[in-house]
Design an enzyme around this catalytic site. Sequence first.
Site, PDB file in Angstrom:
ATOM      1  N   TYR A 288      24.690  45.090  38.741  1.00 36.82           N
ATOM      2  CA  TYR A 288      24.589  45.824  39.885  1.00 36.82           C
ATOM      3  C   TYR A 288      23.246  46.475  39.648  1.00 36.82           C
ATOM      4  O   TYR A 288      23.088  48.022  40.110  1.00 36.82           O
ATOM      5  CB  TYR A 288      25.509  46.908  39.110  1.00 36.82           C
ATOM      6  CG  TYR A 288      27.084  46.566  39.777  1.00 36.82           C
ATOM      7  CD1 TYR A 288      27.711  47.229  40.928  1.00 36.82           C
ATOM      8  CD2 TYR A 288      27.818  45.584  39.145  1.00 36.82           C
ATOM      9  CE1 TYR A 288      28.968  46.690  41.242  1.00 36.82           C
ATOM     10  CE2 TYR A 288      29.036  45.069  39.237  1.00 36.82           C
ATOM     11  CZ  TYR A 288      29.753  45.855  40.455  1.00 36.82           C
ATOM     12  OH  TYR A 288      30.819  45.331  40.985  1.00 36.82           O
TER      13      TYR A 288
ATOM     14  N   HIS B  19      37.832  45.281  50.519  1.00 40.55           N
ATOM     15  CA  HIS B  19      37.385  43.988  50.997  1.00 40.55           C
ATOM     16  C   HIS B  19      38.278  43.145  51.455  1.00 40.55           C
ATOM     17  O   HIS B  19      38.319  41.690  51.424  1.00 40.55           O
ATOM     18  CB  HIS B  19      36.658  43.382  49.740  1.00 40.55           C
ATOM     19  CG  HIS B  19      35.632  44.204  48.877  1.00 40.55           C
ATOM     20  ND1 HIS B  19      34.555  44.659  49.633  1.00 40.55           N
ATOM     21  CD2 HIS B  19      35.710  44.557  47.753  1.00 40.55           C
ATOM     22  CE1 HIS B  19      33.733  45.272  48.700  1.00 40.55           C
ATOM     23  NE2 HIS B  19      34.401  45.205  47.686  1.00 40.55           N
TER      24      HIS B  19
ATOM     25  N   ASN C 131      27.880  39.516  45.401  1.00 43.27           N
ATOM     26  CA  ASN C 131      27.236  40.322  46.516  1.00 43.27           C
ATOM     27  C   ASN C 131      26.081  41.291  46.019  1.00 43.27           C
ATOM     28  O   ASN C 131      25.160  41.278  46.553  1.00 43.27           O
ATOM     29  CB  ASN C 131      27.929  41.131  47.555  1.00 43.27           C
ATOM     30  CG  ASN C 131      28.947  41.982  46.971  1.00 43.27           C
ATOM     31  OD1 ASN C 131      29.809  41.683  45.856  1.00 43.27           O
ATOM     32  ND2 ASN C 131      28.730  43.195  47.012  1.00 43.27           N
TER      33      ASN C 131
ATOM     34  N   HIS D  20      35.038  40.752  42.942  1.00 41.47           N
ATOM     35  CA  HIS D  20      34.804  41.421  44.144  1.00 41.47           C
ATOM     36  C   HIS D  20      35.679  42.658  44.350  1.00 41.47           C
ATOM     37  O   HIS D  20      35.280  43.934  44.326  1.00 41.47           O
ATOM     38  CB  HIS D  20      34.882  40.653  45.329  1.00 41.47           C
ATOM     39  CG  HIS D  20      34.058  41.151  46.575  1.00 41.47           C
ATOM     40  ND1 HIS D  20      32.995  41.824  46.442  1.00 41.47           N
ATOM     41  CD2 HIS D  20      34.393  41.185  47.980  1.00 41.47           C
ATOM     42  CE1 HIS D  20      32.340  42.068  47.683  1.00 41.47           C
ATOM     43  NE2 HIS D  20      33.396  41.903  48.552  1.00 41.47           N
ATOM     44  N   VAL D  21      37.001  42.604  44.275  1.00 38.96           N
ATOM     45  CA  VAL D  21      38.199  43.768  44.602  1.00 38.96           C
ATOM     46  C   VAL D  21      38.125  44.144  42.932  1.00 38.96           C
ATOM     47  O   VAL D  21      38.292  43.624  42.079  1.00 38.96           O
ATOM     48  CB  VAL D  21      39.280  43.217  45.069  1.00 38.96           C
ATOM     49  CG1 VAL D  21      40.265  44.212  44.985  1.00 38.96           C
ATOM     50  CG2 VAL D  21      39.245  42.617  46.323  1.00 38.96           C
ATOM     51  N   HIS D  22      37.668  45.638  42.902  1.00 37.45           N
ATOM     52  CA  HIS D  22      37.859  46.362  41.435  1.00 37.45           C
ATOM     53  C   HIS D  22      39.155  46.598  40.903  1.00 37.45           C
ATOM     54  O   HIS D  22      39.547  47.739  40.932  1.00 37.45           O
ATOM     55  CB  HIS D  22      36.790  47.307  41.538  1.00 37.45           C
ATOM     56  CG  HIS D  22      35.353  47.097  41.939  1.00 37.45           C
ATOM     57  ND1 HIS D  22      34.644  48.059  42.421  1.00 37.45           N
ATOM     58  CD2 HIS D  22      34.935  46.071  41.877  1.00 37.45           C
ATOM     59  CE1 HIS D  22      33.506  47.478  42.622  1.00 37.45           C
ATOM     60  NE2 HIS D  22      33.583  46.248  42.276  1.00 37.45           N
TER      61      HIS D  22
ATOM     62  N   ASP E  41      32.695  41.244  37.979  1.00 39.26           N
ATOM     63  CA  ASP E  41      32.212  42.633  38.366  1.00 39.26           C
ATOM     64  C   ASP E  41      31.899  43.463  36.970  1.00 39.26           C
ATOM     65  O   ASP E  41      32.649  44.569  36.891  1.00 39.26           O
ATOM     66  CB  ASP E  41      33.069  43.352  39.191  1.00 39.26           C
ATOM     67  CG  ASP E  41      33.432  42.700  40.605  1.00 39.26           C
ATOM     68  OD1 ASP E  41      32.834  43.297  41.543  1.00 39.26           O
ATOM     69  OD2 ASP E  41      33.858  41.588  40.541  1.00 39.26           O
TER      70      ASP E  41
ATOM     71  N   HIS F 103      33.429  34.519  44.153  1.00 36.75           N
ATOM     72  CA  HIS F 103      33.279  35.879  44.027  1.00 36.75           C
ATOM     73  C   HIS F 103      34.306  36.487  44.916  1.00 36.75           C
ATOM     74  O   HIS F 103      35.216  37.333  44.389  1.00 36.75           O
ATOM     75  CB  HIS F 103      31.951  36.715  44.325  1.00 36.75           C
ATOM     76  CG  HIS F 103      31.542  38.046  44.095  1.00 36.75           C
ATOM     77  ND1 HIS F 103      32.073  38.432  42.798  1.00 36.75           N
ATOM     78  CD2 HIS F 103      31.545  39.123  44.983  1.00 36.75           C
ATOM     79  CE1 HIS F 103      31.848  39.918  42.941  1.00 36.75           C
ATOM     80  NE2 HIS F 103      31.554  40.192  43.946  1.00 36.75           N
TER      81      HIS F 103
ATOM     82  N   ASP G  27      28.911  39.536  40.545  1.00 37.98           N
ATOM     83  CA  ASP G  27      28.489  40.966  40.365  1.00 37.98           C
ATOM     84  C   ASP G  27      28.000  41.111  38.780  1.00 37.98           C
ATOM     85  O   ASP G  27      29.162  41.749  38.032  1.00 37.98           O
ATOM     86  CB  ASP G  27      29.284  41.850  40.682  1.00 37.98           C
ATOM     87  CG  ASP G  27      29.222  42.226  42.115  1.00 37.98           C
ATOM     88  OD1 ASP G  27      28.548  41.249  42.709  1.00 37.98           O
ATOM     89  OD2 ASP G  27      30.179  42.454  42.959  1.00 37.98           O
TER      90      ASP G  27
END
Length: 453
Positions: A188, A312, A218, A339-341, A158, A302, A185
């Site tokens: 963005y 998520h 995503n 995915h999870v920040h 990400d 991801h 990711d």
Amino acid sequence: MENPIWKNPHFFPLLLTCTFFLFPLQPSLSAGLQDDYIRQPPRKVVVAPHLRSKSDPQQVHASLAGKEYMRISWVTDEKDVASKVEYGKVSGKYEAMAVGNHTSYHYFFYSSGKIHHVKIGPLEPATTYYYRCGGHGPEFSFKTPPQTFPIEFVVVGDLGQTEWTASTLSHVDSKDYDVFLLPGDLSYADTQQPLWDSFGRLVEPYASRRPWMVTEGNHEIETFPIIYPHGFKAYNARWLMPYQESGSTSNLYYSFDVAGSHIIMLGSYTDFDEDSAQYKWLESDLRKVDRKKTPWVIALLHAPWYNTNLAHKGEGESMRKAMEDLLYRARVDVVFAGHVHAYERFTRIYNNKADPCGPVYITIGDGGNREGLALMFENPTPEVSVYREPSFGHGRLRVVDESRAHWSWHRNNGSDPFVADEVWLQSLTTTKSCWHNTANTDGSKSKVNKDEL
């Protein structure tokens, strides 16, 4: 009388993309944080300008492309620039040249530049090469990975293109490494195609010097009903990975070998059920792994299969149910996700329970995205979750030899990265008790050294 603007077929797609760009998602609120470190809010987007001529290369990045080969990718505004790379071991002296191919794409009113991909080699391991793209512009250089251990991977998910991204990349660059792994990711851009160009320019100083191996997230999908139903138009055109070299039929999932490690890049946003092409490819790919040649097997995807963050929650569950048995039977050592920040490291797991023969699962979706950190975790902490923290940062996996690797997570702490979590990992190849019957997936226990995972 002319038709009003909202009757133009391009009006609503354009409105949607402008909405994405002008009103980015906001970060979640914090709850019950356990330590004294003050988590910083998201920082503004960094737009990297185009400062070269139309014929000069921009957005240059390198990737591994089969044994002893690298792929150089770049973009030019000028359409008649040749897709060729000149390269050699001495600066300014190019003893070899390779010719590749090119592509381009359109997305609503946006037209990309000429996107070049050239595969060069054979190359010697652990060697610096100097190269020039298309016969124009500046000279670049990269270092090939070593042929044998030790090897060091940087892992960042990400990433985005914010001031936090710049901080993460600066911290990554403060210490040498061999291969950059990114579990989804990237830019963005979210349909704003100029942001793909800006991202390519932002990461070029790093991605042109070490191979960057990525898989989709995503934010790479960029579908639009009827007009762009299949998605990944920009991602597939710009970030060509060695899927054909690994027997895959899709750029969304592939594998590669490097210095005793077999790396599997899975696609969370394409079909993965038992009848899918990805499932069948993964089954075949794992069957071909020779643990004597590549004792370490590492997977990236991801959407995490294990996650105690409220962000998520459960989004990777269907993929886990479909594919977890394949990874478990193959004794995959580590699985990285984004995915999870936030950052989270689990113990070895199989089927939602601690299992010494399962992979270590690590979520590292904290590279520098514009949406901010995922601050809310489940309470109390489940036993399988060993360490978790919502901060920006990056990870390093140093594979020392066929049996041991050191994992460390580096928090972006001011001007210097701070090692907040680290652990020694033992390859499952050397854990004999895990190989008695790898066809069994009943989650039965076996003994391992408690000082390692």
